[in-house]
Design a protein around this motif. Structure first.
Motif, PDB file in Angstrom:
ATOM      1  N   ALA A 338      -0.146   3.722   5.548  1.00 32.32           N
ATOM      2  CA  ALA A 338      -0.962   5.028   4.750  1.00 32.32           C
ATOM      3  C   ALA A 338      -1.195   5.556   3.911  1.00 32.32           C
ATOM      4  O   ALA A 338      -2.051   5.831   3.513  1.00 32.32           O
ATOM      5  CB  ALA A 338      -1.706   5.925   6.089  1.00 32.32           C
ATOM      6  N   VAL A 339       0.307   5.585   2.892  1.00 28.30           N
ATOM      7  CA  VAL A 339       0.246   5.682   2.241  1.00 28.30           C
ATOM      8  C   VAL A 339      -0.055   4.609   0.884  1.00 28.30           C
ATOM      9  O   VAL A 339      -0.592   4.638   0.026  1.00 28.30           O
ATOM     10  CB  VAL A 339       2.057   6.459   1.891  1.00 28.30           C
ATOM     11  N   CYS A 340       0.776   3.174   1.573  1.00 26.18           N
ATOM     12  CA  CYS A 340      -0.054   2.105  -0.164  1.00 26.18           C
ATOM     13  C   CYS A 340      -0.770   1.063   0.872  1.00 26.18           C
ATOM     14  O   CYS A 340      -0.576   0.840   0.010  1.00 26.18           O
ATOM     15  CB  CYS A 340       2.008   1.971   0.544  1.00 26.18           C
ATOM     16  N   ASP A 341      -0.735   1.116   2.389  1.00 26.80           N
ATOM     17  CA  ASP A 341      -1.637  -0.133   2.598  1.00 26.80           C
ATOM     18  C   ASP A 341      -0.471  -0.929   2.673  1.00 26.80           C
ATOM     19  O   ASP A 341      -1.500  -2.349   3.352  1.00 26.80           O
ATOM     20  CB  ASP A 341      -2.421  -0.067   1.328  1.00 26.80           C
ATOM     21  N   ARG A 342       0.228  -1.178   2.511  1.00 31.29           N
ATOM     22  CA  ARG A 342       1.942  -1.993   2.836  1.00 31.29           C
ATOM     23  C   ARG A 342       1.581  -2.563   4.725  1.00 31.29           C
ATOM     24  O   ARG A 342       1.799  -1.228   5.133  1.00 31.29           O
ATOM     25  CB  ARG A 342       2.721  -2.793   2.327  1.00 31.29           C
ATOM     26  N   PRO A 343       1.675  -4.071   4.865  1.00 34.76           N
ATOM     27  CA  PRO A 343       2.310  -4.230   6.312  1.00 34.76           C
ATOM     28  C   PRO A 343       3.533  -3.153   6.237  1.00 34.76           C
ATOM     29  O   PRO A 343       4.461  -3.374   5.893  1.00 34.76           O
ATOM     30  CB  PRO A 343       2.812  -5.683   6.098  1.00 34.76           C
ATOM     31  N   VAL A 344       3.843  -2.539   7.486  1.00 35.98           N
ATOM     32  CA  VAL A 344       5.235  -1.978   7.913  1.00 35.98           C
ATOM     33  C   VAL A 344       6.546  -2.832   8.795  1.00 35.98           C
ATOM     34  O   VAL A 344       5.474  -4.166   9.021  1.00 35.98           O
ATOM     35  CB  VAL A 344       4.987  -1.024   8.830  1.00 35.98           C
ATOM     36  N   LYS A 345       7.455  -2.540   8.627  1.00 43.71           N
ATOM     37  CA  LYS A 345       8.461  -4.063   9.115  1.00 43.71           C
ATOM     38  C   LYS A 345       9.377  -3.312   9.607  1.00 43.71           C
ATOM     39  O   LYS A 345       8.905  -1.851  10.421  1.00 43.71           O
ATOM     40  CB  LYS A 345       9.437  -4.322   8.310  1.00 43.71           C
TER      41      LYS A 345
END
Length: 504
Positions: A338-345
């Motif tokens: 939710a901070v950078c909108d990148r997929p989490v791993k």
């Protein structure tokens, strides 16, 4: 050395002797031995390559031993039935001629004359015989290729090995066809090639799709061939041991346009676009208007499903992947920070976005699964689902077909010398770039609700609960976006407000 003292070796080769009758090589041996006896040479050995082509695609062990013994000075004469038995490719022709020249070896033929490669005239004769032998092969290959293309243009099933799901005459073998349909459905739902291969091999697990277990196709084919041999009174051939399916076999099935009813032709030359990953699409035969030619057989897979699978296989993310595309966890690469909108791993037992969040996988997955289950249990679920943009899908397909037709027309104009090579390249590059852009859009639209068995099921909730990992991931991706916020400091209990689920 007198002629009666010459050491003569016999070289025998027959291209095809599938039944191992040895009739051809035995006739040739008798002719060669009669020639050796008539000329009072000393027979020193027989070098036999039975049932091996001389075109150069397969190593000939006896031919290699013959060259080695010539280099060792053990042979003075090589006797063969005729030149084409000795070689039919440029590389081996040069090798035998140069070896015979260096070591003063006479080449002679039961159905021909002597060739002395130590003289210019002898080498010229050898070169001519070699060229004629290669020409016979090439003319035959061109004739066969043209016949194969004509057969494909007529929409007739190609000859050769039958694909899984079809008989040699093009009729559908239903139990195999059902497995093929489920392979396409599983891949469309997000399963990996490796997982599909595991399912066909009989493995079961959370990340393995539900497919019928099948024996390896090459084993099935040999059993069928042996049944036909038994009817003809012939001895059976060895049957390959059954083993696990491999990803490359699954890929070949998913790429094959025949399953969508398209007629194909595989050219011997390198494809114009040079892209092996898209070679199956390039091999779909097209008429003079650039439209695909359909075969005179029933397609096993619906065209939209086949196209969707090709789009996923062509996805740049898959092409650049070097470690496989299997996902081991529900939210890895699917949930977003939710901070950078990148997929989490996945990071051990947690989901991680470097510098932003580190969350418990079990807590997040349980929360998301329960939210999705509540959504799937709604009585008006189908009214809430995002609808596929079918008109736009049709527009994209029509535009792709038009651009491929332009490439086809440009190639034809180039062949007719109406345009230059630079013009052809410019048109091809422009149209292929546009096609790539359209296919990316089609990928986004096509891998949606219409190919997810959970959302098409009569009871979506039960289908979701029973689904494998890939199927559940795809259902979540279609239904919602999941964003993970940093967990509140000093709070040990799970905070539902730290996960945002946005329904599409």
């Amino acid at each position: 050395m007198g002629s009666e003292q010459r050491r003569a070796a016999v070289y025998l080769r027959i291209s095809q002797d599938r039944e191992n009758t040895r009739l051809g090589v035995d006739r040739h041996r008798e002719d060669a031995e009669a020639l050796i006896a008539a000329r009072r040479w000393l027979a020193v050995g027989v070098y036999e390559d039975n049932d091996i082509s001389g075109k150069g695609h397969k190593k000939r062990p006896a031919f290699e031993r013959l060259l080695k013994d010539i280099e060792a000075g053990l042979i003075d004469v090589v006797v063969a039935q005729e030149w084409p038995r000795l070689e039919r490719n440029r590389t081996d022709g040069v090798r035998i001629i140069e070896a015979a020249q260096r070591h003063h070896v006479l080449l002679t033929f039961a159905k021909g004359s002597d060739i002395d490669c130590t003289t210019a005239a002898g080498r010229l004769s050898a070169d001519m015989f070699s060229a004629i032998a290669r020409n016979e092969i090439e003319v035959k290959a061109e004739r066969q290729s043209r016949a194969q293309r004509q057969r494909a243009e007529q929409g007739r099933p190609p000859k050769g090995v039958r694909p899984l799901g079809y008989a040699t005459n093009g009729e559908v073998i239903e139990h195999e066809a059902e497995a093929v349909r489920k392979m396409y459905a599983a891949f469309s739902s997000g399963a990996s090639l490796r997982a599909i291969a595991a399912a066909l091999s009989g493995y079961r697990g959370a990340d393995v799709p539900h497919l019928p277990a099948l024996p390896r196709h090459n084993r099935t084919l040999m059993i069928e061939r042996n049944a036909r041999r038994a009817e003809e009174g012939l001895q059976p051939r060895p049957v390959p041991e059954d083993g696990p399916w491999v990803s490359s076999t699954v890929l070949g099935i998913l790429r094959n346009p025949r399953y969508a009813g398209y007629s194909t032709y595989t050219p011997k030359e390198v494809l114009a676009n040079g892209d092996r990953r898209r070679s199956w699409r390039a091999q779909i035969l097209r008429d003079e208007h650039g439209d695909p030619i359909t075969g005179n057989w029933d397609g096993i897979v619906a065209l939209p499903v086949w196209e969707a699978v090709q789009d996923r296989l062509d996805d740049p993310a898959r092409i650049s992947n070097r470690t496989g595309t299997d996902r081991k966890h529900l939210g890895s690469g699917l949930y977003r920070c939710a901070v950078c909108d990148r997929p989490v791993k996945a990071h051990g037992q947690r989901y991680r976005c470097a510098g932003h969040i580190m969350r418990s996988r079990e807590q997040i997955d349980d929360f998301v699964v329960e939210a999705v289950r509540r959504r799937l249990a709604l009585p008006d679920l189908h009214d809430l689902l995002p609808s596929a943009d079918e008109p736009r899908m049709l527009e994209i397909k029509t535009e792709i077909d038009e651009r491929r037709a332009r490439i086809h027309r440009a190639q034809r104009d180039y062949d007719d010398e109406l345009i230059e090579g630079l013009d052809l390249k410019r048109i091809r590059d422009r149209e292929n770039a546009a096609i790539d852009t359209l296919e990316v859009e089609r990928l986004r639209l096509s891998l949606g609700m219409s190919h997810n068995s959970v959302l098409k099921a009569r009871d979506p909730l039960s289908a979701f609960d029973a689904g494998d990992l890939a199927l559940r991931r795809q259902a979540i991706e279609i239904l919602c976006e999941v964003r993970l916020h940093p967990h509140p400091r000093g709070v040990k209990a799970f905070d539902p407000d730290s996960v945002t689920v946005t329904w599409r």
